[in-house]
Design an enzyme around this catalytic site. Structure first.
Site, PDB file in Angstrom:
ATOM      1  CE1 TYR A  33       1.135  -0.273   4.405  1.00 56.87           C
ATOM      2  CE2 TYR A  33       0.168   1.912   4.342  1.00 56.87           C
ATOM      3  CZ  TYR A  33       0.949   0.984   4.974  1.00 56.87           C
ATOM      4  OH  TYR A  33       1.560   1.290   6.161  1.00 56.87           O
ATOM      5  NE  ARG A  52       6.884   4.296   0.481  1.00 55.13           N
ATOM      6  CZ  ARG A  52       6.655   5.088   1.523  1.00 55.13           C
ATOM      7  NH1 ARG A  52       7.649   5.417   2.348  1.00 55.13           N
ATOM      8  NH2 ARG A  52       5.449   5.565   1.743  1.00 55.13           N
ATOM      9  NE  ARG A 100      -5.580 -19.337   4.212  1.00 60.79           N
ATOM     10  CZ  ARG A 100      -4.753 -20.195   4.819  1.00 60.79           C
ATOM     11  NH1 ARG A 100      -4.831 -21.488   4.551  1.00 60.79           N
ATOM     12  NH2 ARG A 100      -3.856 -19.759   5.683  1.00 60.79           N
ATOM     13  CG  HIS A 102       0.612 -20.547   3.109  1.00 58.36           C
ATOM     14  ND1 HIS A 102      -0.453 -21.356   3.391  1.00 58.36           N
ATOM     15  CD2 HIS A 102       0.900 -19.885   4.244  1.00 58.36           C
ATOM     16  CE1 HIS A 102      -0.802 -21.195   4.655  1.00 58.36           C
ATOM     17  NE2 HIS A 102      -0.005 -20.298   5.205  1.00 58.36           N
ATOM     18  CE  LYS A 147       3.305   3.272   3.232  1.00 59.32           C
ATOM     19  NZ  LYS A 147       3.392   3.246   4.679  1.00 59.32           N
ATOM     20  CD  GLU A 180       9.979   1.852  10.473  1.00 63.16           C
ATOM     21  OE1 GLU A 180       9.799   2.818   9.724  1.00 63.16           O
ATOM     22  OE2 GLU A 180       9.988   0.674  10.079  1.00 63.16           O
ATOM     23  CG  LEU A 205       8.401   2.571   4.705  1.00 67.57           C
ATOM     24  CD1 LEU A 205       8.174   1.373   3.796  1.00 67.57           C
ATOM     25  CD2 LEU A 205       7.079   3.273   4.963  1.00 67.57           C
TER      26      LEU A 205
END
Ligand code: PDD
Length: 287
Positions: A33, A52, A100, A102, A147, A180, A205
């Protein structure tokens, strides 16, 4: 006024917006995101944010859901429909919908793109009273540079901070160094007037606000050192602050109940916030 969200090719009523229950973002946090600030109808630091996003996608081998120019168009169209002048835009790309498992889907699936906006009060140059932070062990994985929407450690850290009356959590690694914030980058000003923030590696990040602020600090001839700093150092610092697309530059006046410096907003954080807000209002770009 109707509020729209963008979901996989359509602008829909925000209340009705939904994705499939087998979206891999929902089941496996398999997605990334971006959050971009909006000021006066303009995206703040759009290019580095989209760069990014591109990097996060490629690190996870998720394809772009639409081309980059089309994404730029959609962001603007959603802002227009939602009459967004000041606030933020949230965009999320997940690997898509598949049975589903992995491992990545064996047949290519279309990545899912969801975009929403939020109205926020326009950020003031005045930093106000500053905020308190609470520290917590950094229990995240070894690729915090991506991110991703897998934010559970950050969620728990932020919640612990809020329950203690603090605004943000500062995460501390096994060596006692602040990595952070739960959703911000962390900075201090030392007794020698050095501006210190951790170097960007896989441990944090690479904040876009952080990057812009580095350049603004350079223009003010502030001495910047990119290195880890310990919690003990932070508690003895003259000043501390956090940066992000949503908090801009926000002074930290208390760490775990201990006042930073004299417990009031210091001149460096004040100046940097003023500069950053001026930068946002100007629509300039930093390289
Ligand atoms: N968070 N570190 C983390 C863990 C973050 O989640 C963020 C941003 C930052 C600052 O990055 P930037 O300056 O590019 O916003 C640092 C966003 C705002 C969020 O998750 O809402």
């Amino acid at each position: 006024m109707a509020r729209y969200a963008y979901v996989n090719g359509r602008y829909v009523d925000h209340r009705e917006a939904h994705v499939h229950i087998e979206d891999r973002g929902y089941q496996l946090s398999d997605g990334v995101y971006e959050v971009v600030g909006v000021r006066d109808g303009r995206l703040i630091d759009e290019t580095p944010h989209i760069d990014r996003l591109d990097r996060s996608l490629s690190e996870l081998r998720i394809a772009w859901p639409v081309s980059r120019p089309v994404l730029g168009f959609i962001l603007r169209e959603l802002m227009r429909r939602n009459r967004l002048r000041d606030g933020l835009i949230y965009m999320q790309v997940t690997r898509g919908v598949a049975r589903r498992d992995h491992a990545f889907p064996s047949k290519p699936v279309k990545p899912a793109l969801v975009i929403t906006t939020q109205h926020r009060k326009r950020a003031e140059a005045d930093p106000g009273q500053g905020v308190a932070v609470k520290t917590t062990p950094d229990i995240r994985w070894a690729r915090c540079d991506i991110k991703t929407v897998a934010l559970l450690p950050n969620v728990l850290a932020k919640q612990a901070a809020r329950e203690s009356g603090a605004f943000e959590a500062w995460m501390v690694d096994g060596e006692g160094r602040v990595t952070e914030g739960a959703s911000t980058n962390a900075w201090i000003v030392t007794k020698d007037d050095e501006l210190v923030t951790r170097q960007t590696d896989h441990g944090i990040l690479a904040g876009i606000t952080r990057h812009t602020l580095k350049s603004l600090a350079g223009a003010l001839q502030l001495k910047l050192v990119e290195r880890p700093f310990t919690l003990a150092e932070a508690k003895k610092a003259k000043e501390a602050f956090i940066t992000s697309a949503t908090s801009f530059v926000t002074p930290v006046v208390k760490i775990d109940g201990v006042p930073v410096g004299d417990g009031r907003v210091g001149p460096t954080a004040r100046r940097l916030r003023e500069e950053y807000v001026r930068f946002c209002a100007s629509g300039e770009a930093v390289t």
